[in-house]
Design a protein around this motif. Structure first.
Motif, PDB file in Angstrom:
ATOM      1  N   TYR A 354       0.849  -1.190   0.000  1.00 27.02           N
ATOM      2  CA  TYR A 354       0.000   0.000   0.000  1.00 27.02           C
ATOM      3  C   TYR A 354       0.886   1.243   0.000  1.00 27.02           C
ATOM      4  O   TYR A 354       2.090   1.176   0.269  1.00 27.02           O
ATOM      5  CB  TYR A 354      -0.947   0.013   1.203  1.00 27.02           C
ATOM      6  N   VAL A 355       0.281   2.375  -0.319  1.00 32.26           N
ATOM      7  CA  VAL A 355       0.996   3.652  -0.319  1.00 32.26           C
ATOM      8  C   VAL A 355       1.039   4.192   1.104  1.00 32.26           C
ATOM      9  O   VAL A 355       0.025   4.203   1.810  1.00 32.26           O
ATOM     10  CB  VAL A 355       0.313   4.662  -1.257  1.00 32.26           C
ATOM     11  N   SER A 356       2.215   4.637   1.513  1.00 29.53           N
ATOM     12  CA  SER A 356       2.397   5.141   2.877  1.00 29.53           C
ATOM     13  C   SER A 356       3.196   6.436   2.846  1.00 29.53           C
ATOM     14  O   SER A 356       3.619   6.909   1.787  1.00 29.53           O
ATOM     15  CB  SER A 356       3.118   4.092   3.728  1.00 29.53           C
ATOM     16  N   SER A 357       3.386   7.004   4.026  1.00 30.52           N
ATOM     17  CA  SER A 357       4.230   8.199   4.196  1.00 30.52           C
ATOM     18  C   SER A 357       3.807   9.349   3.293  1.00 30.52           C
ATOM     19  O   SER A 357       4.646  10.085   2.767  1.00 30.52           O
ATOM     20  CB  SER A 357       5.705   7.852   3.943  1.00 30.52           C
ATOM     21  N   THR A 358       2.501   9.518   3.104  1.00 34.11           N
ATOM     22  CA  THR A 358       2.020  10.646   2.311  1.00 34.11           C
ATOM     23  C   THR A 358       2.253  11.952   3.070  1.00 34.11           C
ATOM     24  O   THR A 358       2.056  12.024   4.287  1.00 34.11           O
ATOM     25  CB  THR A 358       0.530  10.499   1.985  1.00 34.11           C
ATOM     26  N   ARG A 359       2.671  12.965   2.343  1.00 31.38           N
ATOM     27  CA  ARG A 359       2.958  14.264   2.946  1.00 31.38           C
ATOM     28  C   ARG A 359       2.212  15.355   2.191  1.00 31.38           C
ATOM     29  O   ARG A 359       1.855  15.204   1.023  1.00 31.38           O
ATOM     30  CB  ARG A 359       4.463  14.565   2.906  1.00 31.38           C
ATOM     31  N   SER A 360       2.016  16.481   2.861  1.00 33.63           N
ATOM     32  CA  SER A 360       1.292  17.608   2.285  1.00 33.63           C
ATOM     33  C   SER A 360       1.921  18.047   0.969  1.00 33.63           C
ATOM     34  O   SER A 360       3.144  18.129   0.849  1.00 33.63           O
ATOM     35  CB  SER A 360       1.294  18.774   3.269  1.00 33.63           C
ATOM     36  N   LYS A 361       1.080  18.283  -0.025  1.00 36.98           N
ATOM     37  CA  LYS A 361       1.429  18.724  -1.373  1.00 36.98           C
ATOM     38  C   LYS A 361       2.071  17.614  -2.203  1.00 36.98           C
ATOM     39  O   LYS A 361       2.583  17.870  -3.288  1.00 36.98           O
ATOM     40  CB  LYS A 361       2.329  19.965  -1.335  1.00 36.98           C
ATOM     41  N   GLY A 362       2.021  16.395  -1.721  1.00 39.17           N
ATOM     42  CA  GLY A 362       2.433  15.260  -2.525  1.00 39.17           C
ATOM     43  C   GLY A 362       1.265  14.754  -3.351  1.00 39.17           C
ATOM     44  O   GLY A 362       0.117  15.182  -3.180  1.00 39.17           O
TER      45      GLY A 362
END
Length: 459
Positions: A354-362
């Motif tokens: 799965y997709v992880s470590s999402t950050r603002s403006k990504g």
């Protein structure tokens, strides 16, 4: 309002708003791409550079796949050094091949005897799980040249395994693909066969090139090809030789890729035909924080010359043109993407990848999403957050494009506690579009992790 929105979409389509899609994966450094086609899908088996070190520090391998050459699904890490009890370091280049419904993944690694060795893992699926087929190396003889295995099965059923750094070797594999018959053969290297030889000072027959490492062996239209990393100015080239026999003699043909601004001293490639097109895979160090020890797989489309020779190929930011599309009305894994920024990939036995470590403006960009003639009414996504998770926005055709869906994500009970969230679409959408999943961290500390993302679907 609807008329204005349609005009905005038309303007975006006219200008072809997009960005670079090479390298093909951006969530990790994946060098040494080895393509394989099976049941209509193209798979790429890559390494895993760990940047920040002055050496090729690698401990595992990844599997990627595509059916359209622009969106790639990451299947995570089905094998690593831990999969081989005899391996201790240097999980370098590898290649996978199918035979009789089994998949054989040939890898190289530093053995517990402190030399390089070649092993083989086996699976019933191209994406694993894989396991060590022998519990010991297939090739081990005290040499540090046992790297970069490449394998091909000839039309008569005979399989050949080539490998080597500085020198080139091969064996004839048995039908079980995990043993071989006969001795290890050393391939003669000369100016005529591979463009040059170490220590050559001949004025009459000087080096044009030189075999270094990274062989890629394949057959096409009754001609055998041996692509390899050659020696160029300031770094490795991709060069090749050809033969009318799987064991030579080889004839040097020239350089495929040289003098390219790859930001990497090494290059390692693979060539394959897929859906009527020919593709060259290679790696560069052009991702942020990349370099010679942080490399990532790229691909270019090319056309053979009428006589079967390979033309010169240049690197591009765009990569190949799409040859398929994404159906948004079926579940799509979030780790299927053409480009991404400010996110990563995680996996565990329970959830998979799965997709992880999402950050603002990504964001995640998915190309060629075909909504058809009947517009969807809602959007669903499987998301998880250990704290208040920000907002997942769905935008069209550019990272700053129109927002057609917005999901405010609360805590779900943990980073591995996924829940399905559904939101109504704000606008009618038909036809093909690039879809951007934008990570909005409004009112959240910049840089903080927002949420995990498993899959999405339109209804």
């Amino acid at each position: 309002m609807k008329k204005y929105f349609a005009l905005a979409l038309a303007t975006l389509a006219f200008w072809g708003v997009s960005r670079a899609d090479n390298p093909i994966v951006q969530t990790h450094f994946g060098p040494d791409p080895a393509p394989m086609v099976y049941n209509g899908t193209l798979y790429a088996y890559v390494g895993d550079d760990i940047p920040g070190f002055d050496f090729y520090y690698m401990t595992k391998w990844h599997v990627l796949s595509t059916t359209d050459m622009v969106n790639w699904t990451d299947y995570g890490t089905p094998i690593s050094l831990e999969s081989f009890k005899w391996a201790r370091d240097r999980a370098w280049a590898a290649q996978c091949i199918e035979r009789n419904g089994k998949f054989y993944w040939y890898v190289c690694a530093q053995s517990n005897k402190n030399d390089m060795a070649i092993g083989v893992a086996v699976s019933d699926s191209p994406t694993g799980p894989f396991k060590d087929a022998l519990g010991k190396p297939l090739i081990i003889n005290g040499s540090w040249s046992n790297i970069d295995p490449t394998v091909c099965i000839d039309d008569d059923g005979q399989a050949y395994l080539y490998w080597g750094n500085g020198s080139l070797f091969y064996v004839k594999l048995n039908k079980d693909m995990v043993s071989y018959s006969g001795d290890i053969v050393t391939v003669p290297i000369s100016v005529e066969s591979f463009g040059g030889v170490r220590g050559n000072k001949s004025v009459e027959n000087p080096n044009k090139d030189m075999y270094v490492e990274g062989p890629w062996f394949y057959k096409r239209n009754n001609l055998y090809y041996m692509m390899y990393a050659g020696m160029g100015k300031g770094g490795e080239t991709l060069s090749y030789s050809s033969s009318n026999s799987p064991i030579g003699p080889w004839k040097y043909q020239g350089k495929i890729m040289e003098n390219q601004k790859t930001n990497s001293f090494t290059n390692h490639g693979g060539i394959i035909d897929y859906k009527g097109n020919s593709y060259l895979f290679y790696h560069t160090g052009l991702l942020p924080n990349g370099g010679s020890y942080g490399r990532a797989a790229c691909v270019e489309q090319f056309t053979y010359n009428p006589d079967g020779t390979i033309p010169s190929v240049s690197i591009s930011k765009e990569g190949p043109k799409p040859i398929g599309c994404i159906n948004p009305y079926k579940r799509v894994e979030a780790e299927t993407m053409a480009w991404s920024e400010k996110c990563s990939i995680s996996q565990n036995e329970k959830l998979g990848v799965y997709v992880s470590s999402t950050r603002s403006k990504g964001y995640i960009k998915v190309r060629e999403v075909d909504f058809g003639n009947q517009y969807p009414k809602s959007f669903s996504a499987s998301l998880a957050a250990g704290v208040d998770g920000g907002i997942l926005e769905v935008r069209l055709d550019s990272v700053s494009g129109p927002v057609i869906s917005s999901t405010q994500l609360p805590r779900t009970g943990g980073w591995d506690k996924f829940k399905t969230f559904t939101s109504e679409l704000k606008h009618k959408v038909t036809g093909k579009h690039d879809v951007y999943f934008y990570f909005n961290g409004q009112n959240i500390t910049l840089g903080r992790e927002l949420f995990n993302f498993d899959w999405w679907k339109f209804q």
